[in-house]
Design a protein around this motif. Sequence first.
Motif, mmCIF file in Angstrom:
data_model
loop_
_atom_site.group_PDB
_atom_site.id
_atom_site.type_symbol
_atom_site.label_atom_id
_atom_site.label_comp_id
_atom_site.label_asym_id
_atom_site.label_seq_id
_atom_site.Cartn_x
_atom_site.Cartn_y
_atom_site.Cartn_z
ATOM 1 N N ASP A 1 -0.642 4.115 0.728
ATOM 2 C CA ASP A 1 -1.384 5.045 1.582
ATOM 3 C C ASP A 1 -2.124 4.235 2.646
ATOM 4 N N LEU B 1 -5.715 -0.843 -4.652
ATOM 5 C CA LEU B 1 -4.917 -1.881 -3.997
ATOM 6 C C LEU B 1 -5.560 -3.262 -4.192
ATOM 7 N N ARG C 1 -11.343 5.025 -3.510
ATOM 8 C CA ARG C 1 -10.391 4.788 -4.596
ATOM 9 C C ARG C 1 -9.109 4.086 -4.156
ATOM 10 N N PRO C 2 -8.441 4.506 -3.080
ATOM 11 C CA PRO C 2 -7.200 3.813 -2.700
ATOM 12 C C PRO C 2 -7.426 2.323 -2.430
ATOM 13 N N TYR C 3 -8.535 1.994 -1.795
ATOM 14 C CA TYR C 3 -8.858 0.579 -1.536
ATOM 15 C C TYR C 3 -9.062 -0.169 -2.846
ATOM 16 N N GLN C 4 -9.794 0.427 -3.772
ATOM 17 C CA GLN C 4 -10.077 -0.239 -5.039
ATOM 18 C C GLN C 4 -8.797 -0.495 -5.832
ATOM 19 N N ALA D 1 -5.770 2.990 1.944
ATOM 20 C CA ALA D 1 -6.039 1.743 1.226
ATOM 21 C C ALA D 1 -6.155 0.575 2.205
ATOM 22 N N ALA E 1 0.829 -1.212 0.000
ATOM 23 C CA ALA E 1 0.000 0.000 0.000
ATOM 24 C C ALA E 1 0.857 1.253 0.000
#
Length: 338
Positions: free
Chosen positions: A215, A299, A294-297, A218, A213
């Motif tokens: 960030d 990653l 968005r950061p989760y998606q 995420a 990650a």
Amino acid sequence: MTALDRYVRLESDGLWRPAPDQQRRQVTISFGDATLVIADGAARPLAHWSLPAVIRLNPDERPAIYAPDQEASEALEIADEIMIDAIEEVRKSLAKSRPQPGKLRHWITAGIVAATLALAVFWLPGALMRQTLAVVPNAKRVEIGAIILAHVQTKTGAVCRDTTAQAAAGTLATRVFGAGTPLNIVVVPKLDQGALAMPGGLIILDAGLLQAADDPVAVAGFVLASHVALGNHDSLEPVLRQAGLATTFGLLTTGDIPRDVLQRHTEAVLDQPAPQADPADLRRAFAAANLPQRPYQVLADARSGTMPDLGRDTLDGQPSPPVMTDSAWISLQNICNR
């Protein structure tokens, strides 16, 4: 046309004894409305016997002898073959049309048994599950979670421990779930599912996910998704569903659950992909936690090759509170390297 209809005009002679102590007399026999009519030579009715109640006193013998009841209070001797066959056929036909108490009892009993089985199969397990989950104390849940975590570590490696990094994990839990959350994040060297929610308020996190990650937002998304994947269910419920009714009842009555049951559950969970959260539920959870999707998606796409479709992100481009400080994030990323 019924059997009785066919023989409505049939008549024959017979010998009728009105009572056991009286002489027999010549009579004429015919069919009435579900009755056997016994008349004298002038066609005056002397007796009406209910055909369904008529009993044959000498089965398979000729001439046939009949009685109107079990007590044989009267007797009727008939030699006419056609009349005998007609009486037998009509009696059988009427007997079939009568209610069968034995059969009724059979069907009532079968219905009760079926209802009981349906209750046991469809209602009892759910009711027992709800009652058990309602009474299991938090201390027992923590104990169960600790046993499961011990089994997890045989597959993933030991839990990584560092005071500073563990404090950062606590900060992550607070940021995602709010102050005072009972959920506890632990990190293991390798967890293929990325993040898993377990009984006892545990969320197990993969160290590789932290390394991949860019960030902490995420990683916060993975933590949130693992919890949302439970839906509205208790985290202990999957354990009991897999274990079955006997184990659930045992936990309710004794407060204990066999360690081998927990081991089998752990192995089953680690051998399959992580449970998937409902996209709509997860989207709402991101909004409630004030976390961008968005950061989760990104990653998740990097790990699995599939980007979760959560719909429009209402926080896209909007400022949100930081998950943790940069120093805390670096400590958490390196928790397994210390």
